[in-house]
Design a protein around this motif. Structure first.
Motif, short mmCIF file in Angstrom:
data_model
loop_
_atom_site.label_atom_id
_atom_site.label_comp_id
_atom_site.label_asym_id
_atom_site.label_seq_id
_atom_site.Cartn_x
_atom_site.Cartn_y
_atom_site.Cartn_z
N LEU A 374 -16.59 23.70 30.58
CA LEU A 374 -16.99 22.85 29.48
C LEU A 374 -16.36 21.44 29.61
O LEU A 374 -17.04 20.44 29.42
CB LEU A 374 -16.55 23.49 28.15
CG LEU A 374 -17.21 24.84 27.81
CD1 LEU A 374 -16.63 25.39 26.51
CD2 LEU A 374 -18.71 24.64 27.67
N GLY A 375 -15.10 21.38 29.95
CA GLY A 375 -14.41 20.10 30.14
C GLY A 375 -14.31 19.30 28.86
O GLY A 375 -14.72 19.74 27.79
N TYR A 376 -13.77 18.12 29.12
CA TYR A 376 -13.63 17.25 27.94
C TYR A 376 -13.90 15.81 28.34
O TYR A 376 -13.51 14.89 27.68
CB TYR A 376 -12.23 17.38 27.34
CG TYR A 376 -11.11 17.22 28.33
CD1 TYR A 376 -10.61 15.93 28.61
CD2 TYR A 376 -10.54 18.32 28.94
CE1 TYR A 376 -9.58 15.79 29.52
CE2 TYR A 376 -9.53 18.19 29.84
CZ TYR A 376 -9.03 16.91 30.15
OH TYR A 376 -8.02 16.78 31.05
N GLY A 377 -14.59 15.61 29.48
CA GLY A 377 -14.99 14.28 29.92
C GLY A 377 -13.92 13.64 30.80
O GLY A 377 -12.78 14.07 30.88
N HIS A 378 -14.27 12.49 31.62
CA HIS A 378 -13.34 11.80 32.50
C HIS A 378 -12.93 10.48 31.87
O HIS A 378 -13.74 9.80 31.23
CB HIS A 378 -13.98 11.54 33.87
CG HIS A 378 -14.31 12.85 34.60
ND1 HIS A 378 -13.33 13.57 35.22
CD2 HIS A 378 -15.48 13.48 34.78
CE1 HIS A 378 -13.89 14.62 35.78
NE2 HIS A 378 -15.23 14.60 35.51
N PRO A 379 -11.71 10.01 32.09
CA PRO A 379 -11.24 8.75 31.53
C PRO A 379 -11.94 7.54 32.23
O PRO A 379 -12.38 7.71 33.36
CB PRO A 379 -9.74 8.75 31.77
CG PRO A 379 -9.52 9.70 32.90
CD PRO A 379 -10.63 10.71 32.82
#
Length: 379
Positions: A374-379
């Motif tokens: 699922l992740g939480y996105g990349h900076p």
């Protein structure tokens, strides 16, 4: 058992009361009362507690010590037997007849006195606290009157109602008559049953008949006094089957009279009954009438099929009732099937609607990789 004779034994007219206690404990086919004297002769009552081959209480008057009677002994007597109602004291079941007693015919009475069902019903009042009371009133006839015994014998049509005990109840006026004079005739219009009078061996027509008022008797072709209701029936069958009269011509008048009374009883039964009336009591009664008639040696090949058909009516009615119930069951199942079929059709419609909803929902659903993080996105 408590027995009571109310007057001296040398009286020609007297009564005897027989009280039987612990009736349900009687373990015997037949039961005798103690001996009592009336008219200078020893008598006793004979009772069949469970019936003399019928589902009725059977009661007879018996000459005590008949085996010791001298050759040629005979004595005429008129008697009434009453079953006392212990709830309604002014009601009794009463029956009357007369008979010429002798060494060969030493007992006489009523095979079908009262149905065992009605007798055993406590609400009827005839068997109360396991006790019953039977009373007999006897008039011993003078020698000059003994011929009256034979002249007055005849028969009447027995009661056909299932509720026989109620129809046989004697109301107060007749009961008072029973107390006052045993020789008085009892009209057919009263509530006293005048069923055929029978000896203890159950062959009633071979030995005698019950009393019928003379104004209700007709001399049938000079062969004997027959009940008016029987005569047109006998006329019809004797015209069709002349052998019925021919076979009786060498018989005595009394025997011939009994023979045609027996035939009249069967014909009247078949004429007045309907198929729906043939319950257990009616079938048993017809069987008794038929067996009695057969003893007179008529050629009955023409009548037997009708009698057997009537006797078979009960089993037919039972089968018809069974068929009716099966039809009702089939009809109920068909209605249930129609109901279930309608429910099934409705369920099939609901199923089709559900399938369409499912197909549309599947089209709108975009597949996804369920194993991806699922992740939480990349900076």
């Amino acid at each position: 058992m408590n027995n009571q004779q109310q007057q001296k034994g040398d009286n020609k007219h007297d009564k005897f009361t027989w009280t039987i206690k612990n009736f349900s404990r009687l373990n015997t086919k037949k039961l005798y009362s103690e001996t009592f004297l009336i008219g200078g002769y020893p008598w006793r009552l004979l009772l069949f507690p469970k019936g003399n081959n019928v589902d009725y209480l059977s009661i007879y008057l018996d000459v005590a010590d008949s085996s010791k009677l001298p050759s040629g002994w005979e004595r005429g007597a008129r008697f009434k037997v009453a079953l006392i109602n212990q709830v309604k004291s002014d009601y009794v079941v009463g029956k009357e007849t007369r008979h010429q007693f002798n060494a060969r015919e030493s007992d006489w009475g009523f095979t079908s006195f009262i149905s065992l069902r009605d007798f055993s019903d406590p609400s009827r009042g005839y068997l109360l606290n396991d006790t019953c009371i039977i009373q007999v009133e006897i008039s011993v006839l003078d020698s000059a009157n003994e011929n009256q015994v034979d002249q007055a014998t005849s028969t009447t049509v027995p009661l056909d109602s299932g509720d026989q005990a109620r129809q046989m109840e004697m109301e107060p006026p007749q009961q008072e008559n029973l107390k006052q004079n045993v020789t008085a005739s009892v009209p057919l219009s009263s509530h006293v049953s005048t069923e055929s009078i029978e000896p203890a061996n159950n062959l009633s027509l071979l030995k005698g008949m019950s009393s019928t008022p003379t104004d209700e008797l007709i001399d049938f072709r000079g062969l004997g006094k027959i009940e008016a209701a029987f005569v047109p029936l006998l006329e019809q069958v004797c015209s069709q089957y002349p052998s019925l009269i021919d076979c009786q011509r060498k018989r005595s008048r009394r025997f011939t009279e009994w023979a045609f009374i027996a035939l009249g009883r069967v014909l009247h039964f078949l004429k007045t009954k309907k198929g729906k009336d043939m319950n257990d009591d009616a079938c048993n009664h017809l069987q008794i009438l038929w067996e009695e008639l057969e003893t007179f040696r008529f050629d009955l090949t023409w009548l037997e099929p009708h009698v057997q058909s009537a006797l078979g009516m009960k089993s037919y009615l039972e089968r018809a009732m069974q068929v009716k119930k099966l039809k009702e069951n089939v009809s109920a199942l068909e209605m249930e099937r129609k109901r279930l079929k309608a429910e099934l059709a409705s369920a099939e419609v609901d199923l089709e609607v559900a399938k369409r909803h499912l197909a549309k929902a599947e089209e709108d659903l975009q597949e996804r990789d369920m194993d991806v993080e699922l992740g939480y996105g990349h900076p």
